[in-house]
Structures are given as structure tokens and as C-alpha cells.
Design an enzyme around this catalytic site. Structure first.
Site, short mmCIF file in Angstrom:
data_model
loop_
_atom_site.label_atom_id
_atom_site.label_comp_id
_atom_site.label_asym_id
_atom_site.label_seq_id
_atom_site.Cartn_x
_atom_site.Cartn_y
_atom_site.Cartn_z
N ARG A 1 -5.67 -0.21 -6.45
CA ARG A 1 -4.41 0.45 -6.06
C ARG A 1 -3.95 1.45 -7.12
O ARG A 1 -3.28 2.42 -6.81
CB ARG A 1 -3.29 -0.58 -5.92
CG ARG A 1 -3.37 -1.47 -4.71
CD ARG A 1 -2.05 -2.20 -4.54
NE ARG A 1 -2.15 -3.43 -3.78
CZ ARG A 1 -2.18 -3.50 -2.46
NH1 ARG A 1 -2.10 -2.40 -1.73
NH2 ARG A 1 -2.28 -4.66 -1.85
N VAL B 1 -11.44 3.20 2.41
CA VAL B 1 -10.97 3.97 1.25
C VAL B 1 -10.07 3.12 0.36
O VAL B 1 -9.47 2.13 0.82
CB VAL B 1 -10.22 5.25 1.69
CG1 VAL B 1 -11.18 6.21 2.37
CG2 VAL B 1 -9.04 4.93 2.59
N ASP C 1 -4.64 2.65 10.73
CA ASP C 1 -6.05 2.49 11.09
C ASP C 1 -6.09 2.19 12.60
O ASP C 1 -5.94 3.10 13.42
CB ASP C 1 -6.61 1.35 10.23
CG ASP C 1 -8.11 1.21 10.28
OD1 ASP C 1 -8.64 1.04 11.39
OD2 ASP C 1 -8.77 1.24 9.23
N LYS D 1 -6.47 7.29 10.39
CA LYS D 1 -7.86 7.15 10.90
C LYS D 1 -7.79 7.13 12.41
O LYS D 1 -7.90 6.07 13.04
CB LYS D 1 -8.43 5.79 10.45
CG LYS D 1 -9.05 5.74 9.08
CD LYS D 1 -9.76 4.38 8.90
CE LYS D 1 -10.02 4.09 7.45
NZ LYS D 1 -10.53 2.71 7.24
N GLY E 1 0.78 -1.23 0.00
CA GLY E 1 0.00 0.00 0.00
C GLY E 1 0.81 1.28 0.00
O GLY E 1 0.41 2.29 -0.58
N GLU F 1 3.95 4.58 5.12
CA GLU F 1 2.81 3.66 5.09
C GLU F 1 1.62 4.36 4.42
O GLU F 1 1.54 5.59 4.39
CB GLU F 1 2.51 3.25 6.54
CG GLU F 1 1.25 2.46 6.79
CD GLU F 1 1.20 1.08 6.13
OE1 GLU F 1 1.30 1.03 4.89
OE2 GLU F 1 0.97 0.09 6.85
P1 IMP Z 1 -4.17 -1.42 11.22
O1 IMP Z 1 -3.31 -2.53 11.72
O2 IMP Z 1 -5.60 -1.54 11.65
O3 IMP Z 1 -3.62 -0.04 11.49
O4 IMP Z 1 -4.27 -1.64 9.68
C1 IMP Z 1 -3.45 -1.06 8.82
C2 IMP Z 1 -3.50 -1.77 7.49
O5 IMP Z 1 -4.84 -2.13 7.11
C3 IMP Z 1 -2.99 -0.79 6.48
O6 IMP Z 1 -1.63 -1.03 6.25
C4 IMP Z 1 -3.85 -1.08 5.28
O7 IMP Z 1 -3.18 -2.01 4.46
C5 IMP Z 1 -5.12 -1.71 5.79
N1 IMP Z 1 -6.24 -0.73 5.82
C6 IMP Z 1 -6.79 -0.16 6.90
N2 IMP Z 1 -7.79 0.66 6.56
C7 IMP Z 1 -7.87 0.61 5.21
C8 IMP Z 1 -8.73 1.26 4.25
O8 IMP Z 1 -9.63 2.06 4.55
N3 IMP Z 1 -8.49 0.95 2.95
C9 IMP Z 1 -7.52 0.08 2.56
N4 IMP Z 1 -6.70 -0.53 3.42
C10 IMP Z 1 -6.88 -0.28 4.73
MG MG Z 2 -0.74 -1.39 4.38
#
Ligand code: IMP
Ligand code: MG
Length: 198
Positions: free
Chosen positions: A179, A167, A117, A145, A45, A113
Site C-alpha cells: 500500500r 495491481v 473491479d 476495471k 485502499g 475508492e
Molecule cells: P469488487 O467488489 O470486485 O469491485 O472489488 C473491489 C475491491 O477489491 C476493491 O475495493 C479492492 O479492495 C479489491 N481489489 C480489486 N481488484 C484489485 C486489485 O487489482 N488490486 C488490489 N485490490 C483489488
Molecule cells: Mg477497497
């Protein structure tokens, strides 16, 4: 085929992203101009953002400090909490580990990154980097987020904040799709459901 109409709305268009990447690049050059900076890109990503960011850093350096460019070591890592569409893991899996040939010790590290999230992915990665005794570690995320955070993450640089919507575009995917879109937008729920049901 995939369509612009798979999106409910565009949140950040191409011009807006470009302008923000430029601003971040200038700030990062100013902050790291004396170091030998390790730029660690989180695949997949973060790849598009990181490559545009580094290009903008080099352009800004050359414009501002004639003939001098920030010293950068580029490397990457691949992590996923969704190694296939059917699962969402409590902790990410390292699909590509930190490169043992990159010397982290005593160097500043910037993690690039696409989105933070819950922060779980970033927390896991920051812990792995700390084991290598860097001089400093900072996070540069295109999207943040903050409302979803379950663990504390120090975000040094952020492109934009987003509310709790899913998103895609400009590196971000759902089940590996979208992507390549030049903008970031909110996907329609039926599109997400269809892709995750595959
Ligand atoms: P986290 O561990 O919850 O912070 O997740 C982070 C990972 O989830 C990111 O590196 C993204 O690859 C994926 N991710 C989280 N939210 C989204 C989104 O809204 N769209 C696409 N990928 C997301
Ligand atoms: Mg990612």
C-alpha cells in the site's frame, strides 16, 4: 523487505498519479463548489487517494477562489471481500459502518475508492448510502476495471482504466502489503501466489 522487483511493470508512476489527482480535484471542486459535500472514503485502499484528492481540492480552491474552500465533511467506511487471505466473499463485510453522526440526508455524497473491479463492493455501499436519503451520490475511483464488472456502477470520476491484472501500490494491497508504494504496478504472479498462500 519488499522490492520494486516484486512488480512485473509499473502502470502509473508517482508523477502521473499526482497530475491525474490534480485534474480530478479541479473537476470535483467545480462540480460541488456550492454544496456541503460529504466525502466518504472507502478504507483502507482509498485512504491515500482520498487524502491527496482533498488536499488538491483545497489547494485549487484557494488558488482559484481566493480564501474560499469547498465545504467538505470527511468520513469513512471500511469494507472487505477478503477479510483474511483465505476467503473471497460474494458480498463485502462492513468492518467499519457508516458514521451515524454524519448527516447524509439532503447532502451530496462523493464516495472515494481505490478500485472498482466487479463492482460488488461499491453496489453494496451505494445501497447503504441510499438508505440515508442523500441529495446525490457519485463515485470517484482511482482505478476502474470495466472488463470485470458484474453489476452496473455509475462511475462519476475515474483516474485510470486498467485491464484485468492485479495491481498494487498507492493504497492498493495484496494481503496488506505494498500500500505504501508511491506508484501503481502489476505484481508478479509468483508474488501474489506466495502472499495469498500465507
Ligand atoms: P469488487 O467488489 O470486485 O469491485 O472489488 C473491489 C475491491 O477489491 C476493491 O475495493 C479492492 O479492495 C479489491 N481489489 C480489486 N481488484 C484489485 C486489485 O487489482 N488490486 C488490489 N485490490 C483489488
Ligand atoms: Mg477497497
Amino acid at each position: 523487505m519488499v522490492s520494486v522487483h516484486d512488480f512485473k511493470r509499473v502502470l502509473f508512476d508517482q508523477k502521473t498519479i499526482e497530475a491525474r489527482v490534480q485534474e480530478l480535484a479541479e473537476q470535483i471542486v467545480e462540480d460541488y463548489k456550492y454544496g456541503e459535500l460529504v466525502i466518504l472514503t472507502v478504507q483502507k485502499g482509498g485512504a491515500r487517494f482520498s487524502s491527496d484528492l482533498v488536499r488538491a481540492m483545497v489547494d485549487y480552491s484557494l488558488r482559484t477562489y481566493n480564501d474560499v474552500v469547498v465545504d467538505i465533511l470527511e468520513t469513512d467506511v471500511k469494507l472487505s471481500r477478503r477479510p483474511n487471505p483465505k476467503v473471497f466473499l460474494p458480498e463485502p463485510v462492513m468492518l467499519l459502518p457508516l458514521d451515524p453522526n454524519i448527516g447524509y440526508e439532503g447532502r451530496p455524497v462523493l464516495v472515494v475508492e481505490d478500485i472498482v473491479d466487479q463492482g460488488v463492493t461499491m453496489r453494496y455501499l451505494l445501497d447503504r448510502i441510499q438508505e440515508r436519503n442523500p441529495q446525490s451520490v457519485s463515485v470517484c475511483t482511482l482505478l476502474d476495471k470495466p472488463s470485470q464488472r458484474t453489476v452496473d456502477i455509475p462511475v462519476g470520476y475515474k483516474g485510470f482504466e486498467v485491464e484485468n491484472v492485479f495491481v498494487a501500490g498507492y493504497g492498493l494491497d495484496v494481503n496488506e502489503k505494498y500500500r505504501h508504494f508511491p506508484f501503481i504496478g502489476e505484481l508478479k504472479q509468483e508474488v501474489i501466489d506466495r502472499l495469498l498462500a500465507k
